[in-house]
Enzyme design. Structure first.
Site, PDB file in Angstrom:
ATOM      1  N   LYS B 228     -34.573  22.888  48.812  1.00 55.23           N
ATOM      2  CA  LYS B 228     -34.809  24.222  48.250  1.00 55.23           C
ATOM      3  C   LYS B 228     -36.120  24.164  47.491  1.00 55.23           C
ATOM      4  O   LYS B 228     -36.234  23.487  46.481  1.00 55.23           O
ATOM      5  CB  LYS B 228     -33.677  24.630  47.312  1.00 55.23           C
ATOM      6  CG  LYS B 228     -33.871  26.043  46.816  1.00 55.23           C
ATOM      7  CD  LYS B 228     -32.824  26.478  45.835  1.00 55.23           C
ATOM      8  CE  LYS B 228     -33.034  27.946  45.470  1.00 55.23           C
ATOM      9  NZ  LYS B 228     -34.407  28.305  45.157  1.00 55.23           N
ATOM     10  N   LYS B 398     -26.968  27.861  47.859  1.00 56.93           N
ATOM     11  CA  LYS B 398     -27.949  27.063  47.124  1.00 56.93           C
ATOM     12  C   LYS B 398     -27.169  25.966  46.414  1.00 56.93           C
ATOM     13  O   LYS B 398     -26.145  26.253  45.790  1.00 56.93           O
ATOM     14  CB  LYS B 398     -28.638  27.868  46.013  1.00 56.93           C
ATOM     15  CG  LYS B 398     -29.216  29.167  46.400  1.00 56.93           C
ATOM     16  CD  LYS B 398     -30.019  29.726  45.236  1.00 56.93           C
ATOM     17  CE  LYS B 398     -29.230  30.772  44.478  1.00 56.93           C
ATOM     18  NZ  LYS B 398     -30.071  31.720  43.735  1.00 56.93           N
TER      19      LYS B 398
END
Lengths: 340, 529
Positions: B228, B398
């Site tokens: 990420k 996430k």
């Protein structure tokens, strides 16, 4: 010569008559403007209040040593004239006038200008020194006539009833709740929380006419009262107590509801702008009508309001008191918000 | 504008989503084309050009109300909203006329060419004519920032109810750089899509944070992991020989990143990529490097060579002019890999590599090294998932690193706005440097409403000095501050700047003296900077 009233750690003090007005620490002799908890505290040696405020004081404080005066009736203590005058805040609430050798002070406690139909309406009292609150001492606070707010609340009630949900109206149990009661007009009964009903009983017993109410008991079920509205202290609306009414909407009735951010923070569905305190025009009108040159500003937006008064030509100062939680978080304290 | 005011009131008066959406759908069914087009525009963040500065508005409102300016300025932070303060402070308006939303927007547009006295006179005339709610909305149009408790998602839902078109199609139609002046209701909402604007991006698919252990996601073989990145989420479109770069916040950033002008040399038309825009020097650079590029509409040459950007691509949304969003991620990814493999090494597009793993505990170990890779953590994406629109649970997650934390002392406080009006919510924090407290960050979020109430009451009683709206308070309370990264910063007294600082918790257990020190911060800078 020393001023007739001075400000002491215990409260507002008249040395000449040796008594305090709405003291926040225990003293021998207390004059009480009205029965709200921040003005009428336990532990005073002797109390003096209006005959109309007395039942609530006894209800709240129990067996106290209490004398009463009617509005406008005067007694004298060591040469000081003492009288109580309508403040329009809640039933029995008073401004207290003290006068000695041509020097006159008025401590107004909490007050509002509009006639609410329940309290004896506010009457201006000429004086040299006026002690005023400033809870809503900002020009953004400007109330609409009570009839208009009553219309809004009743329209909400009718709309909720039509949709099969129960409207729950949050208001302080002494004063605001009874004022709302007298304004309610809708398709079903008015159910009341125990705290509200307690005050109702006291006021009814002293001859104040209130509409019929149905006290909520542990056995009360929402379904048994179709079309009802529920009147309760704000803190009860988010509690398990409220769940018995099934699908419901909440409304809060307070002057703070004029500000959208505060209304949204309370997370109620509706906010009704109705207060037992004077709005900005009301404060200014009251102050002007006293003819006083000296204005002592207590609880609320004290610094802003006193600065405005000073610039407008009054001799204004700030007095630290323990009314209304001072400059504190009034808009967010559940029950204080209801009281506003 | 009474119908629009009634709509606003209906939305504002309910905390229930279904009622808000129903009110908005009803408005979309009944309002005129131009009024409903403007309503869509306002609720999706578009607004008329600002005709007057807020400074003038404050002055004019105070003057009209017959009040000194300082009193207006003191009332404003208590109300917490400029448009509302003006609406409340003015003498009540006549509220007799009723003109549409579009009328008032045109009224504002017509102000732009006028001189200041004329603008003032016309704004006063509008204030006199409007009731309090309409006046508030008129001021909102004037001051911008039309957030009234309807998210774009809810608006799209209401639009779907009113038009019987699918929400996803409408979400796509509302993307891009249209304005009510460049289109009309029919073209935006109703027309067949054949003539769609080449610059229109797809709605972004957004992930929620993973709250449970990754084992809850089942078989690891069904998932793809990626780093990420800490850059700007962006969509790069190549259509009809033109390219467009969009941020997730729907800013058209094509001119800010001229690097992408070259993509037409390598890619065929009808291609749309989703990825992260990053500053790049052979590897991802820190967000601070990219930050220099943000907010600059034109880029000086030096900056272009100091902090060149690339798109680190992780998804393919359109290929050969066809919408690929319904195809499984594995298929999109395979085509994206083929496409990126064919690019020359200096192309401003690279494939954000998948992170291979066989077991969740193995991936957890990899995640703990994210900072070494200049990443914030991992993204987990289900290999058979389509590309959805908006924030949806289930297929994308996430899985960020735990933030860095430091214990700091509150030294300044300021009141918030909007829902936080009249509450102290914006704080400045300091760490010890010997016997001094050195401010190093501000933080606004992380406390509960109840904690904000407590701290507000405390600030009122413990103010030492006022600097305009800012209050210096007696150093007393210690808070744990969480943040995502730390950078050297010559502009700050402390010499450091934090990324995403927020309050993790109020350390009521911690005495003032035990807050962290500037040396602790500098040590973190050496380790993580």
């Amino acid at each position: 010569m020393a001023p007739l009233l001075t400000f002491r750690p215990e409260g507002i003090y008249c040395a000449r008559a040796d008594l305090f007005i709405d003291p926040w620490r225990p003293v021998a002799r207390a004059l009480i403007t009205h029965g709200h908890a921040d003005h009428a505290r336990a532990g005073m040696g002797h109390y003096l209040a209006t005959n109309l405020a007395a039942p609530v004081l006894r209800h709240r404080l129990g067996d106290i040593s209490l004398d009463t005066l009617r509005y406008g009736e005067t007694i004298t203590r060591n040469g000081v004239e003492i009288s109580f005058h309508p403040a329009g805040h809640v039933p029995g609430s008073a401004q207290i006038r003290l006068s000695y050798k041509g020097e006159t002070w008025v401590a107004s406690g909490d007050y509002k200008i509009e006639d609410d139909g329940l309290s004896t309406p506010f009457a201006p009292v000429r004086c040299h020194h006026f002690i005023t609150e400033s809870t809503f001492g900002l020009p953004v606070f400007r109330w609409q006539p009570q009839a208009q707010i009553a219309h809004q609340i009743n329209a909400w009630w009718a709309d909720c009833a039509a949709r099969g949900v129960t409207p729950m109206l949050g208001a302080y149990s002494l004063g605001k709740a009874q004022r709302l009661l007298s304004l309610l007009d809708g398709p079903g009964p008015i159910l009341t929380h125990g705290a509200v009903e307690g005050t109702n009983a006291v006021l009814r017993a002293q001859g104040i006419a209130l509409p019929d109410t149905v006290p909520v008991t542990p056995d009360t079920k929402g379904k048994e009262h179709p079309g009802a509205i529920v009147l309760a202290p704000p803190s009860a609306l988010g509690s398990t107590w409220a769940r018995r009414f099934g699908p419901r909407e909440t409304g809060f009735a307070s002057g703070w509801m004029a500000v959208r951010g505060i209304r949204r923070r309370r997370a109620g569905d509706r906010g009704f702008v109705i207060s037992d305190h004077a709005d900005w025009p009301g404060l200014l009108r009251a102050i002007t009508e006293t003819g006083a040159e000296n204005i002592h500003v207590t609880h609320g937006y004290t610094d802003i309001f006193s600065r405005y008064l000073s610039e407008a030509g009054w001799n204004a100062d700030i007095v630290k008191t323990e009314f209304g939680g001072d400059d504190d978080d009034i808009p967010d304290t559940q029950d204080a918000a209801g009281a506003a | 504008m009474k119908d629009f005011a009634a709509l606003f009131t209906a939305i504002d008066q309910s905390t229930k989503t279904t009622r808000k959406v129903a009110a908005l759908a009803e408005f979309f069914r009944s309002a005129s084309d131009s009024d409903r087009l403007w309503t869509v525009a306002l609720f999706s963040g578009r607004r008329p050009k600002r005709a007057v500065t807020t400074t003038r508005l404050r002055e004019w409102a105070a003057e009209r109300a017959g009040l000194p300016l300082w009193l207006f300025e003191d009332a404003y932070p208590i109300v917490g909203d400029l448009a509302e303060t003006i609406a409340l402070i003015l003498p009540p308006g006549s509220d007799e006329t009723d003109r549409g939303l579009t009328y008032w927007i045109d009224y504002l547009k017509a102000l732009t060419p006028e001189d200041e006295p004329t603008r003032k006179a016309r704004i006063n005339a509008a204030w006199d004519e409007l009731g309090t709610t309409q006046r508030f909305l008129f001021n909102k149009l004037l001051t911008g920032g039309f957030r009234v408790g309807i998210s774009r998602k809810l608006m799209t839902r209401a639009l779907a109810q009113a038009t019987d078109k699918p929400e996803t199609e409408l979400a796509h139609r509302l993307m891009g750089d249209w304005t009510p002046d460049s289109t009309d209701w029919h073209h935006l909402i109703e027309a067949e899509d054949a003539t769609a604007d080449a610059s229109r991006p797809y709605p972004f698919y957004l992930a929620y944070g993973l709250e449970d252990a990754p084992e809850s996601l089942g078989d690891p073989a069904a998932w793809q992991a990626e780093w990420k990145w800490d850059g700007i989420r962006g969509q790069l479109l190549l259509r009809d020989g033109q390219h467009f770069t969009w941020s997730r916040g729907e800013d058209l950033m094509t001119d800010r990143f001229p690097e992408f002008a070259r993509v037409a040399d390598f890619l065929q038309g009808g291609t749309v990529l989703d990825g992260e825009i990053l500053a790049w020097d052979g590897a991802p650079m820190s967000f601070a490097a990219l930050q220099k590029r943000i907010g600059r509409k034109t880029v000086p040459k030096k900056l272009l060579s100091d902090a060149p950007v690339i798109l680190y691509a992780y998804d393919l949304l359109e290929w050969q002019g066809a919408d690929w969003r319904d195809r499984p991620l594995a298929e999109r990814r395979a085509q994206l890999t083929t496409l990126c493999d064919a690019l020359p090494p200096d192309a401003p597009i690279k494939l954000s590599p998948a992170v291979p793993f066989d077991a969740w505990d193995e991936l957890a170990r990899i995640r703990s090294t994210a900072r070494d890779a200049q990443a914030e953590g991992l993204m987990l994406k289900r290999l058979d998932s389509p590309y959805l629109s908006g924030r949806k649970k289930g297929d994308w997650w996430k899985w960020k690193l735990d933030p860095l934390t430091i214990d700091a002392v509150m030294i300044y406080a300021q009141q918030g706005s909007g829902r936080r009006a009249n509450l102290f919510t914006d704080f400045t924090f300091a760490v010890w440097n010997g016997n001094d407290l050195v401010p190093f960050t501000k933080a606004y979020s992380g406390l509960t409403d109840e904690e904000f109430r407590q701290i507000t009451a405390w600030v009122r009683k413990n103010t030492q000095q006022r600097f305009g709206p800012v209050r210096q308070v007696t150093p007393t309370h210690v808070f744990e501050i969480a943040f995502e990264g730390i950078q050297e910063s010559p502009r700050h007294k402390s010499g450091v700047a934090l990324r995403f600082p927020r309050i993790a918790r109020w350390r009521k257990d911690k005495p003032l003296q035990e807050a962290n020190t500037l040396d602790d911060l500098k040590e973190m800078l050496r380790t993580y900077g």
